[in-house]
Design a protein around this motif. Structure first.
Motif, PDB file in Angstrom:
ATOM      1  N   TYR A  34     -33.668 -44.590  28.914  1.00 44.57           N
ATOM      2  CA  TYR A  34     -32.294 -45.100  28.941  1.00 44.57           C
ATOM      3  C   TYR A  34     -32.169 -46.144  27.839  1.00 44.57           C
ATOM      4  N   ILE A  35     -31.133 -46.022  27.010  1.00 43.50           N
ATOM      5  CA  ILE A  35     -30.902 -46.988  25.930  1.00 43.50           C
ATOM      6  C   ILE A  35     -29.674 -47.807  26.298  1.00 43.50           C
ATOM      7  N   ARG A  46     -33.793 -39.798  12.428  1.00 46.76           N
ATOM      8  CA  ARG A  46     -34.058 -39.582  13.853  1.00 46.76           C
ATOM      9  C   ARG A  46     -34.850 -40.756  14.399  1.00 46.76           C
ATOM     10  N   LEU A  47     -34.571 -41.134  15.635  1.00 44.39           N
ATOM     11  CA  LEU A  47     -35.282 -42.224  16.283  1.00 44.39           C
ATOM     12  C   LEU A  47     -36.556 -41.684  16.922  1.00 44.39           C
ATOM     13  N   LYS A  48     -37.677 -42.382  16.676  1.00 46.21           N
ATOM     14  CA  LYS A  48     -38.960 -41.971  17.248  1.00 46.21           C
ATOM     15  C   LYS A  48     -39.617 -43.171  17.921  1.00 46.21           C
ATOM     16  N   LEU A  49     -40.084 -42.973  19.142  1.00 47.61           N
ATOM     17  CA  LEU A  49     -40.892 -43.961  19.839  1.00 47.61           C
ATOM     18  C   LEU A  49     -42.343 -43.612  19.529  1.00 47.61           C
ATOM     19  N   HIS A  50     -42.965 -44.416  18.701  1.00 46.80           N
ATOM     20  CA  HIS A  50     -44.326 -44.144  18.208  1.00 46.80           C
ATOM     21  C   HIS A  50     -45.307 -45.068  18.909  1.00 46.80           C
ATOM     22  N   PRO A  67     -31.011 -38.634  21.143  1.00 40.04           N
ATOM     23  CA  PRO A  67     -32.355 -38.119  21.404  1.00 40.04           C
ATOM     24  C   PRO A  67     -33.413 -39.028  20.777  1.00 40.04           C
ATOM     25  N   VAL A  68     -34.560 -39.085  21.424  1.00 42.76           N
ATOM     26  CA  VAL A  68     -35.683 -39.879  20.943  1.00 42.76           C
ATOM     27  C   VAL A  68     -36.898 -38.961  20.839  1.00 42.76           C
ATOM     28  N   LEU A  69     -37.568 -38.999  19.691  1.00 38.30           N
ATOM     29  CA  LEU A  69     -38.803 -38.240  19.512  1.00 38.30           C
ATOM     30  C   LEU A  69     -39.973 -39.053  20.059  1.00 38.30           C
ATOM     31  N   VAL A  70     -40.887 -38.359  20.721  1.00 37.47           N
ATOM     32  CA  VAL A  70     -42.096 -38.983  21.258  1.00 37.47           C
ATOM     33  C   VAL A  70     -43.251 -38.029  21.011  1.00 37.47           C
TER      34      VAL A  70
END
Length: 104
Positions: free
Chosen positions: A4-5, A21-25, A60-63
Motif C-alpha cells: 500500500y502506498i 518503473r518503481l522497484k523495491l530492491h 505497480p511496484v517491481l520486486v
C-alpha cells in the motif's frame, strides 16, 4: 504480498518516475552476506530477470522474486522527510529512511 502506498508518497513518486518503473530492491552490497540487506527504492526503465510486478493502490511496484521472503506479507510505503521514504509493515519499520535512486 500486498503493498500500500500512502497518498503523499504516491504523489511524490509519480512526479519523479518520469516514465520509469518503481522497484523495491533488497540491497545487500556491503552488508556482509545475501541475507543481510536493506530495502531501497529504485527507478528502473524495465524489469530485470526475476522481477515480479506487485499491484498496489497507486502504481505497480517491481520486486525481485528471490527476495520476497525478506518482506512481510503487507507493506506500506510512506514519506519520511523531504527526500526519503519509509517502508513498514504492521509489525515493524523495515527502513525508515529509503532514498529513491534512478538506476535507468
Amino acid at each position: 504480498m500486498k503493498i500500500y502506498i500512502k497518498e503523499q508518497a504516491a504523489s511524490r513518486l509519480a512526479g519523479k518516475l518520469g516514465g520509469g518503473r518503481l522497484k523495491l530492491h533488497y540491497d545487500t552490497e556491503g552488508c556482509g552476506c545475501g541475507v543481510n540487506g536493506v530495502p531501497v527504492l529504485w527507478i528502473v526503465s524495465e524489469p530485470a530477470d526475476g522481477d515480479v510486478e506487485i499491484g498496489t493502490n497507486a502504481m505497480p511496484v517491481l520486486v525481485e522474486k528471490s527476495h520476497i521472503v525478506f518482506y512481510a506479507d503487507e507493506l506500506i510505503i510512506d514519506v519520511s522527510g523531504a527526500h526519503q521514504y519509509r517502508l513498514s509493515s504492521p509489525q515493524e519499520i523495515l527502513n525508515g529512511w529509503m532514498n529513491l535512486v534512478r538506476k535507468e
